[in-house]
Design a protein around this motif. Sequence first.
Motif, PDB file in Angstrom:
ATOM      1  N   GLN A 162      15.883   0.545 -58.858  1.00 40.04           N
ATOM      2  CA  GLN A 162      15.370   1.797 -58.301  1.00 40.04           C
ATOM      3  C   GLN A 162      14.322   2.430 -59.215  1.00 40.04           C
ATOM      4  OE1 GLN A 162      17.193   3.786 -55.624  1.00 40.04           O
ATOM      5  NE2 GLN A 162      16.010   5.654 -55.810  1.00 40.04           N
ATOM      6  N   ALA A 163      14.546   2.376 -60.530  1.00 43.83           N
ATOM      7  CA  ALA A 163      13.633   3.022 -61.485  1.00 43.83           C
ATOM      8  C   ALA A 163      12.252   2.365 -61.470  1.00 43.83           C
ATOM      9  CB  ALA A 163      14.234   2.965 -62.884  1.00 43.83           C
TER      10      ALA A 163
ATOM     11  N   ASP B 243      10.411   9.203 -58.084  1.00 43.44           N
ATOM     12  CA  ASP B 243       9.377   8.357 -57.468  1.00 43.44           C
ATOM     13  C   ASP B 243       9.697   8.026 -56.027  1.00 43.44           C
ATOM     14  OD1 ASP B 243       8.131   8.328 -59.849  1.00 43.44           O
ATOM     15  OD2 ASP B 243       8.962   6.407 -60.484  1.00 43.44           O
ATOM     16  N   ALA B 244      10.922   8.201 -55.645  1.00 42.71           N
ATOM     17  CA  ALA B 244      11.333   7.827 -54.292  1.00 42.71           C
ATOM     18  C   ALA B 244      11.916   9.057 -53.629  1.00 42.71           C
ATOM     19  CB  ALA B 244      12.367   6.711 -54.371  1.00 42.71           C
ATOM     20  N   PRO B 245      11.074   9.809 -52.969  1.00 39.53           N
ATOM     21  CA  PRO B 245      11.534  11.097 -52.452  1.00 39.53           C
ATOM     22  C   PRO B 245      12.720  10.936 -51.510  1.00 39.53           C
ATOM     23  CG  PRO B 245       9.203  10.707 -51.970  1.00 39.53           C
ATOM     24  CD  PRO B 245       9.738   9.445 -52.546  1.00 39.53           C
TER      25      PRO B 245
ATOM     26  N   ALA C 210       7.591  -2.060 -55.337  1.00 38.45           N
ATOM     27  CA  ALA C 210       8.121  -2.822 -56.472  1.00 38.45           C
ATOM     28  C   ALA C 210       8.200  -4.288 -56.077  1.00 38.45           C
ATOM     29  CB  ALA C 210       9.507  -2.321 -56.866  1.00 38.45           C
ATOM     30  N   SER C 211       7.916  -5.141 -57.053  1.00 40.50           N
ATOM     31  CA  SER C 211       8.087  -6.576 -56.838  1.00 40.50           C
ATOM     32  C   SER C 211       8.544  -7.200 -58.140  1.00 40.50           C
ATOM     33  CB  SER C 211       6.762  -7.215 -56.402  1.00 40.50           C
ATOM     34  OG  SER C 211       6.879  -8.632 -56.476  1.00 40.50           O
TER      35      SER C 211
ATOM     36  N   PRO D 254      21.499   1.265 -56.632  1.00 39.46           N
ATOM     37  CA  PRO D 254      21.091   2.526 -56.009  1.00 39.46           C
ATOM     38  C   PRO D 254      20.269   2.375 -54.730  1.00 39.46           C
ATOM     39  CG  PRO D 254      19.900   2.166 -58.071  1.00 39.46           C
ATOM     40  CD  PRO D 254      20.858   1.035 -57.929  1.00 39.46           C
ATOM     41  N   LEU D 255      19.644   1.239 -54.525  1.00 37.70           N
ATOM     42  CA  LEU D 255      18.845   1.114 -53.310  1.00 37.70           C
ATOM     43  C   LEU D 255      19.694   1.162 -52.048  1.00 37.70           C
ATOM     44  CD1 LEU D 255      15.940  -1.371 -53.835  1.00 37.70           C
ATOM     45  CD2 LEU D 255      15.819   0.938 -52.943  1.00 37.70           C
ATOM     46  N   LEU D 256      20.969   0.903 -52.195  1.00 43.53           N
ATOM     47  CA  LEU D 256      21.810   0.921 -51.006  1.00 43.53           C
ATOM     48  C   LEU D 256      22.169   2.334 -50.568  1.00 43.53           C
ATOM     49  CD1 LEU D 256      24.063  -2.172 -51.598  1.00 43.53           C
ATOM     50  CD2 LEU D 256      22.258  -1.906 -49.945  1.00 43.53           C
TER      51      LEU D 256
END
Length: 386
Positions: free
Chosen positions: A142-143, A187-189, A124-125, A178-180
């Motif tokens: 995150q999505a 999409d992000a196992p 992602a960017s 959520p990335l924390l």
Amino acid sequence: MRVMNFNAGPATLPLPALERAKDEMLDFAGSGMSVMEHSHRGKEYEAVHHEASALLRELLGVPASYDVLFLQGGASMQFAQIPMNFLAQGKVGEYVVNGTWGEKAVGEGKVTTALLGGAVHVAASTGTGDGKEKSYTRASKQAELAFAKPDAGETAYLHFTSNETIHGIEYGTHPDVPLLSAPASPDAPAGVPLICDMSSDFLWRKVDVSPYAFIYAGAQKNIGPSGVLVVLAQKDFVARGRKDLPKIFQYRTAAENDSLYNTPPTFGIYLVRNVLAWVKDKGGLAWVEAQNRAKAKALYGAIDGHGGFYRCPVEASSRSVMNVVFRLPSEALEDKFVAEAKKHQMVGIKGHRSVGGIRVSTYNAVPLEWVSALADFMKQFAKDNG
Ligand SMILES: *Cc1c(COP(=O)(O)O)cnc(C)c1O
């Protein structure tokens, strides 16, 4: 006289940490020499070395299953060393890019994988524009993550920058970012090791280390002088690194030798010790966080309170607590702002040369009084020039 230093890094250091260094400069612990002049294998230096890592463990609650490492080469070296260690043939390193530092991590990853195998992929960017300099105004969500390989086994790690120092974009000003936590979307196992460049927002508050496989931070932003890089890494993850690299590039070498495989930057680590001892003395990370939130509130309040004059380009949910960036109506007014602030003993507020504008860095060592003085100056300047 000391000035109010809002530099982005190297940055201001706590006065008590510097005074302690001054007091101990010529005669460290009654040894008749400075800490710089001691062997890194002697008991005097080793006590400092171990105190620094013990303080980090204590302040952050670092689990015993993690190594605390002191390395050299800065965060920039990690941009190459991470893919060297963890991207064997066929593995993909995923990257989230929200600014210049993320871009640089991807760039070095590409060069490294061309030499050693594996691949890097941008999951992602938020960069827009196709000129030499992309612009960024928020952190990726995150999505928005899209992995090259859906199978977690083929994804070596997900790398992100928790605070983009130049663009003033940070994750985690909201507790639900959520990335924390460990990636959990389709999409992000789950189970993809999370790697974070925390250089410019390390230790501004307590962070749960356990979702991360590997955290790294250059000391010169928030915890010490340049020349020291701190790593907190899961021991299991370090053990998975390539073994066919020169020893000095394998993380396990530092881990197995307590960061004393070769000569570490002893004076830098000594100063890190002084800074961490200061944090503990002031009341630990709870005190630090309260100060930092109050500083950010004062600055963003001054910006938003004069919305026609000051403008923060960063979306509200991604605004950095550590690096507050904003623009004035013209570059001429920005130059005047910097010059007049300097007359009030406030320095280091010019934005990074690649993006312009104003950047105020409010790391742990910046006292609330400096920020209040700057906020007052901002209000007066807007009145006089608006
Ligand atoms: C400053 C910084 C770097 C680069 O650090 P060096 O020690 O100069 O290599 C990398 N990432 C982030 C987020 C930074 O703020």
